[in-house]
Enzyme design. Structure first.
Site: not given
Ligand SMILES: [Zn+2]
Length: 423
Positions: A90, A185
């Site tokens: 992401d 993340e």
């Molecule tokens: Zn990163």
């Protein structure tokens, strides 16, 4: 890559340019993992590409995590630790990641770089002295309207190209390699859905850092304090001698926090105390405070300071009570990694073999690797060559991607060599 090696089927740059065009922006406050359906597109693409590279054991989980395992090619493969490499799919919710149009500035000759589709977006040498070391490199930027997604598609491109190089060059000896591409993340929660056992690594590296050579084995140790001030409310017309206004207690408390201990006044290894959000009301006021330090003793001292200031405030405001509640957020991964010095030693040696000068840089934040480290998988962070994450000025370069790839290729060989030497 050394000239004696067969080149990969596809270069790290070409892979990178394909991956960044895929929108994988994550989104806060969603009830599902992944937070955005677009992350599936890249996850499924990478799974297919891994299979095309001849990796048999590839799986995309229900939470959009890609797991793959490249078997060892050394006879004593079982004696070599399984080394894992992790990058995130992401991109940051902070800047749009839709319709990314990467621009390759070939054979950079120096000077500021104006981004073509927004004249206000300029990567200047003054703010990015690293540009001086990039003369002759091919610099990859955005067109000025989106982020680039080098964070962390650089890491993905380097890991994929490492697999490609190893497949093309069976003479390079390595143990079993685990690959993990993770969702969400950037919103801090994806890693909770990462299955450490299924991943199957003994040690791992997140490939999610910045400047070439930068290796991180330290994150903050982090706590959050909530300080609540209880007063006594009364009708203001008849409040004399009755009302205890908690807002003044809160204000007094805040005014006592040392000005040299704040995020806006600290850098490097200095920790901070950061009041960042609160409520003010006559009856009850409260403030939330982030406590950060690289050392547990320093963190304890900051917690102690908050408790002492709270007690002092209580003494100053008869009739008011002040309560302090402290929660642990995460701990400096060095607390664990110090017992596994070979992870950093091997990464340093790999960077040196790639012609880089390795150095450690403590991360003034947390990483997925720090969470994995405390879940039993030691996991420092390796550079990707990228700069200006989470912004329209984000950039990387051909050399950045190639040197990161080269470092990973050396790293898996170093693990194989050192396991054999111990026989
Ligand atoms: Zn990163």
């Amino acid at each position: 890559m050394s000239t004696s090696l067969t080149p990969p089927i596809e270069s790290a740059v070409d892979r990178f340019l394909r991956y960044v065009r895929i929108d994988t922006q994550s989104q806060e406050d969603q009830s599902t993992t992944p937070s955005t359906a677009t992350q599936w597109t890249l996850a499924n693409l990478l799974a297919d590409e891994l299979r095309q590279l001849g990796v048999a054991d590839v799986r995309v989980s229900d939470f959009c995590m890609v797991y793959a395992m490249l078997p060892a090619n050394v006879a004593r493969g079982r004696d070599v630790p399984v080394v894992g490499f992790i990058s995130h799919l992401d991109t940051s919710p902070a800047v749009t990641g839709a319709n990314v149009t990467p621009v390759v500035h070939r054979n950079y000759r120096g000077g500021d770089i104006a981004l073509p589709n927004d004249p206000r977006q300029i990567i200047t040498v003054a703010q990015h002295p690293v540009l001086d070391q990039m003369i002759g490199d091919d610099i990859i930027t955005t067109d000025g309207t989106t982020l680039l997604g080098s964070d962390d598609k650089s890491g993905i491109a380097a890991i994929m190209t490492m697999i490609d190089v190893l497949r093309q060059n069976p003479q390079l000896e390595h143990g079993t390699i685990a690959v993990g591409f993770t969702a969400d993340e950037e919103i801090g929660i994806g890693i909770e859905k990462f299955d450490v056992d299924a991943f199957g690594a003994d040690v791992a590296y997140t490939v999610d850092g910045g400047t070439l050579g930068e290796i991180s084995d330290e994150t903050w140790s982090a706590r959050m304090a909530t300080v609540t001030f209880h007063g006594k409310s009364a009708h203001p017309g008849t409040a004399k001698g009755v009302m205890v206004n908690s807002i003044y207690a809160l204000a007094q408390f805040l005014s006592e926090i040392p000005g040299n201990m704040l995020p806006e006044t600290t850098e490097g290894r200095a920790g901070f105390v950061h009041p960042y959000s609160g409520v003010a009301d006559v009856q009850d006021s409260s403030i939330r405070i982030l406590l950060r330090d690289f050392e547990l003793t320093g963190l304890d001292a900051k917690e102690q300071l908050v408790r002492e200031l709270a007690s002092a405030t209580e003494r100053q405001f008869p009739g008011a009570t002040v309560a302090v509640d402290v929660k642990e957020n995460y701990k400096n991964m060095r607390e664990v990694l110090k017992d596994h010095p070979q992870l950093i030693e091997n990464a340093f040696e790999a960077a040196r073999r790639a012609g880089l000068t390795p150095f450690t840089l403590p991360i003034r934040g947390g990483t997925d690797g720090s969470k994995l480290t405390f879940r039993g998988l030691p996991c420092p962070n390796i550079f990707t060559g990228g700069h200006e994450f989470h912004s329209k000025l984000e950039f990387n370069s051909r050399r950045g991607l190639e040197k990161t790839t080269e470092t990973l290729v050396h790293l898996v060989q170093i693990y194989a060599e050192r396991a054999t030497q111990q026989e």
